[in-house]
Design an enzyme around this catalytic site. Structure first.
Site, PDB file in Angstrom:
ATOM      1  N   HIS A   9      57.437  43.426 139.140  1.00 21.34           N
ATOM      2  CA  HIS A   9      57.897  44.742 138.684  1.00 21.34           C
ATOM      3  C   HIS A   9      59.246  45.089 139.320  1.00 21.34           C
ATOM      4  CE1 HIS A   9      53.949  44.996 136.856  1.00 21.34           C
ATOM      5  NE2 HIS A   9      53.436  44.658 138.025  1.00 21.34           N
ATOM      6  N   GLU A  23      53.402  49.952 143.150  1.00 19.48           N
ATOM      7  CA  GLU A  23      53.237  48.512 143.355  1.00 19.48           C
ATOM      8  C   GLU A  23      54.566  47.821 143.610  1.00 19.48           C
ATOM      9  OE1 GLU A  23      51.765  44.446 141.061  1.00 19.48           O
ATOM     10  OE2 GLU A  23      51.603  46.386 140.033  1.00 19.48           O
ATOM     11  N   HIS A  78      52.007  40.451 143.864  1.00 17.60           N
ATOM     12  CA  HIS A  78      51.586  41.634 143.120  1.00 17.60           C
ATOM     13  C   HIS A  78      50.508  42.392 143.881  1.00 17.60           C
ATOM     14  CE1 HIS A  78      53.385  41.150 138.987  1.00 17.60           C
ATOM     15  NE2 HIS A  78      53.634  39.953 139.500  1.00 17.60           N
ATOM     16  N   GLU A 144      47.372  38.718 144.063  1.00 14.87           N
ATOM     17  CA  GLU A 144      47.101  40.154 143.884  1.00 14.87           C
ATOM     18  C   GLU A 144      46.563  40.685 145.208  1.00 14.87           C
ATOM     19  OE1 GLU A 144      47.721  42.091 141.407  1.00 14.87           O
ATOM     20  OE2 GLU A 144      47.696  40.968 139.514  1.00 14.87           O
TER      21      GLU A 144
END
Length: 267
Positions: A9, A23, A78, A144
């Site tokens: 992102h 995030e 992430h 993650e």
């Protein structure tokens, strides 16, 4: 080893959000720490990051850049989100790969090292058809690192010491996966730490860390016990080379922390 390091992102895409966190910010912080540990402590490692600030970059731009550069490994960082009830760590390789593939071997190693340090529920090793895993021409993995909308995981994410541990776990896995070698110096048994403040108040230490990070100086809080008292020590780097430590000390002092100093410790 050439590592393409991709904090997910960024810019106009904040990613998942929760508990006052975005995030994109957590991803970038962890990735910068991974880069710094690698470049400061290992030989023959090149790191290219998809972004080093809060910038917008498409998935296609990221994989095209990694492929053109000829990376040996693609690591995407992430955080997760669900409905506030899910928590824990998981990582992914592409769904077309077998459990005996080279990429799966890397995943096995990195996963094991990360879960040793991250204090998160282990949700396991998984596979998916994510763009960065599918379109990268080298082995690729996406991690993650907790659920940002879960109060337990988010509390950890807010702690720079935790983010440093997560970064170290990824580095430990990369070291074992690619057999990268630590830098050799004449004083390999000594580490030189940049101390940018010691506080009895955790809040004051966190404020110092926030200031340093705003100056693009990576730092975190290390809790130490001295003469039975708890101190929160702000560390702005650790180096095996005194020369590299002196350079970082100059940067910290130029940022206004004039009482920063180098602490030498045997390892």
């Amino acid at each position: 080893m050439k590592l393409y390091l991709d904090p997910g992102h960024g810019g106009t895409d904040p990613g998942a959000q929760g508990n006052g966190l975005k995030e994109k910010d957590i991803n970038l912080d962890i990735a910068l720490r991974i880069r710094n540990i690698l470049l400061n402590n290992y030989d023959n490692v090149d790191v290219l990051m998809s972004r080093t600030g809060d910038t917008t970059k498409s998935l296609e731009q990221r994989t095209n850049e990694a492929n053109a550069w000829g990376a040996d490994f693609y690591l995407a960082i992430h955080c997760n989100a669900f409905n506030g009830s899910a928590q824990g760590y998981e990582d992914y390789i592409h769904s077309s790969l077998s459990d005996s593939s080279t990429t799966a071997t890397y995943q096995n190693i990195i996963h094991a090292e990360v879960v040793k340090l991250n204090q998160l529920v282990d949700r396991g090793k998984k596979k998916a058809n994510f763009h960065v895993l599918r379109e990268s021409s080298m082995s690729a993995m996406l991690s993650e690192n907790g659920f940002i909308d879960n109060s337990h995981d988010a509390a950890l994410m807010k702690d720079p010491t935790w983010r440093q541990r997560v970064a170290q776990g990824h580095v430990n896995g990369l070291e074992k996966s690619f057999n990268i070698q630590r830098k050799q110096t004449n004083d390999t048994d000594t580490v030189y730490k940049i101390i940018a403040g010691s506080f009895k108040s955790r809040g004051n230490a966190d404020q110092r860390v926030d200031f340093l990070n705003s100056q693009n100086i990576e730092s975190y809080v290390d809790t130490v016990i001295i003469s039975g008292e708890t101190w929160y020590r702000v560390q702005a780097g650790a180096f095996s080379s005194r020369e590299n430590a002196e350079r970082r000390l100059t940067v910290v002092k130029n940022a206004g922390i004039t009482d920063a100093y180098i602490l030498s410790e045997k390892i």
